[in-house]
Design a protein around this motif. Structure first.
Motif: not given
Length: 107
Positions: A1-28
């Protein structure tokens, strides 16, 4: 159970990191160089003569020392208050506080 929870949290962090804009692409971060106000500002800057320094204006260029504290009506009133206080207490030692070491009259 804890391994499954840890894997889900790690995957959420990975998805969140890949969804970020690359540097220099924001309007500011992007420089807008084709707008009309930017072109007017650039034309105004280009019209100025570069490399020349303006002369100082006002009294700054005329006086050797600008000592605004020691002159004027308020300074005279303050000095008269100091003299009146010294007259009321003639035996009191002078204050050690005040001024800078290079102040005229300082020991």
């Amino acid at each position: 159970m804890s391994k499954l929870l840890a894997a889900m949290i790690a995957s959420l962090f990975a998805v969140g990191a890949s969804a970020q804009n690359p540097p220099g692409t924001t309007s500011q971060e992007q420089v807008i160089t084709n707008s009309k106000p930017q072109q007017r500002a650039q034309a105004k800057d280009d019209a100025k003569p570069h490399g020349m320094v303006k002369k100082p204006t006002g009294d700054e260029a005329m006086s050797a020392q600008s000592d605004a504290v020691a002159t004027g009506k308020s300074a005279a009133a303050g000095q008269s208050r100091v003299e009146a206080r010294d007259e009321r207490h003639p035996n009191r030692k002078p204050s050690k506080q005040g001024g800078t070491p290079d102040m005229p009259g300082a020991k």
